[in-house]
Design a protein around this motif. Structure first.
Motif, mmCIF file in Angstrom:
data_model
loop_
_atom_site.group_PDB
_atom_site.id
_atom_site.type_symbol
_atom_site.label_atom_id
_atom_site.label_comp_id
_atom_site.label_asym_id
_atom_site.label_seq_id
_atom_site.Cartn_x
_atom_site.Cartn_y
_atom_site.Cartn_z
ATOM 1 N N THR A 1 -6.294 0.686 42.742
ATOM 2 C CA THR A 1 -6.173 2.124 42.366
ATOM 3 C C THR A 1 -4.873 2.608 41.527
ATOM 4 O O THR A 1 -5.162 3.314 40.800
ATOM 5 C CB THR A 1 -5.808 2.815 43.917
ATOM 6 N N ALA B 1 -6.430 1.977 37.864
ATOM 7 C CA ALA B 1 -7.365 3.164 37.753
ATOM 8 C C ALA B 1 -6.536 4.315 37.377
ATOM 9 O O ALA B 1 -6.926 5.106 36.442
ATOM 10 C CB ALA B 1 -8.280 3.466 38.971
ATOM 11 N N ASN B 2 -5.607 4.883 38.193
ATOM 12 C CA ASN B 2 -4.702 5.936 37.840
ATOM 13 C C ASN B 2 -3.960 5.865 36.684
ATOM 14 O O ASN B 2 -3.877 6.595 35.767
ATOM 15 C CB ASN B 2 -3.327 6.360 39.139
ATOM 16 N N HIS B 3 -3.438 4.500 36.138
ATOM 17 C CA HIS B 3 -2.696 4.381 35.074
ATOM 18 C C HIS B 3 -3.920 4.592 33.546
ATOM 19 O O HIS B 3 -3.613 5.346 32.717
ATOM 20 C CB HIS B 3 -2.416 2.907 34.793
ATOM 21 N N LEU B 4 -5.400 4.143 33.985
ATOM 22 C CA LEU B 4 -6.167 4.422 32.929
ATOM 23 C C LEU B 4 -6.400 5.782 32.938
ATOM 24 O O LEU B 4 -6.595 6.303 31.446
ATOM 25 C CB LEU B 4 -7.359 3.560 33.079
ATOM 26 N N ARG B 5 -6.570 6.495 33.993
ATOM 27 C CA ARG B 5 -6.879 7.891 33.980
ATOM 28 C C ARG B 5 -5.774 8.714 33.245
ATOM 29 O O ARG B 5 -5.995 9.538 32.406
ATOM 30 C CB ARG B 5 -6.850 8.616 35.308
ATOM 31 N N THR B 6 -4.621 8.307 33.487
ATOM 32 C CA THR B 6 -3.570 9.191 32.896
ATOM 33 C C THR B 6 -3.239 8.810 31.329
ATOM 34 O O THR B 6 -2.651 9.676 30.732
ATOM 35 C CB THR B 6 -2.136 8.803 33.630
ATOM 36 N N THR B 7 -3.831 7.578 30.807
ATOM 37 C CA THR B 7 -3.748 7.306 29.381
ATOM 38 C C THR B 7 -4.818 7.584 28.702
ATOM 39 O O THR B 7 -5.017 7.375 27.558
ATOM 40 C CB THR B 7 -3.371 5.842 29.270
ATOM 41 N N ALA B 8 -6.010 8.142 29.448
ATOM 42 C CA ALA B 8 -7.224 8.418 28.597
ATOM 43 C C ALA B 8 -7.099 9.442 27.705
ATOM 44 O O ALA B 8 -7.682 9.336 26.418
ATOM 45 C CB ALA B 8 -8.221 8.916 29.641
#
Length: 54
Positions: A40, A43-50
């Motif tokens: 998780t 996934a949160n890191h990927l979402r914030t760096t999208a």
């Protein structure tokens, strides 16, 4: 500080009884006892760096 790469690739690794999320950009999440929580974090890191992807 780590250089920012154009793409983020996350993985989870285990160190003893702890799981850590890591990214190709140099980001590392906190050590977690729960593998699911480490995933998780990734996934949160990927979402914030999208928005950083150009």
């Amino acid at each position: 500080m780590h250089a920012q790469s154009s793409l983020h690739h996350t993985t989870t690794t285990e160190r003893g009884s702890f799981a850590l999320a890591r990214c190709s950009c140099g980001w590392t999440g906190p050590a977690r006892r729960s593998r699911d929580r480490a995933r998780t974090d990734a996934a949160n890191h990927l979402r914030t760096t999208a928005g950083d992807e150009v």
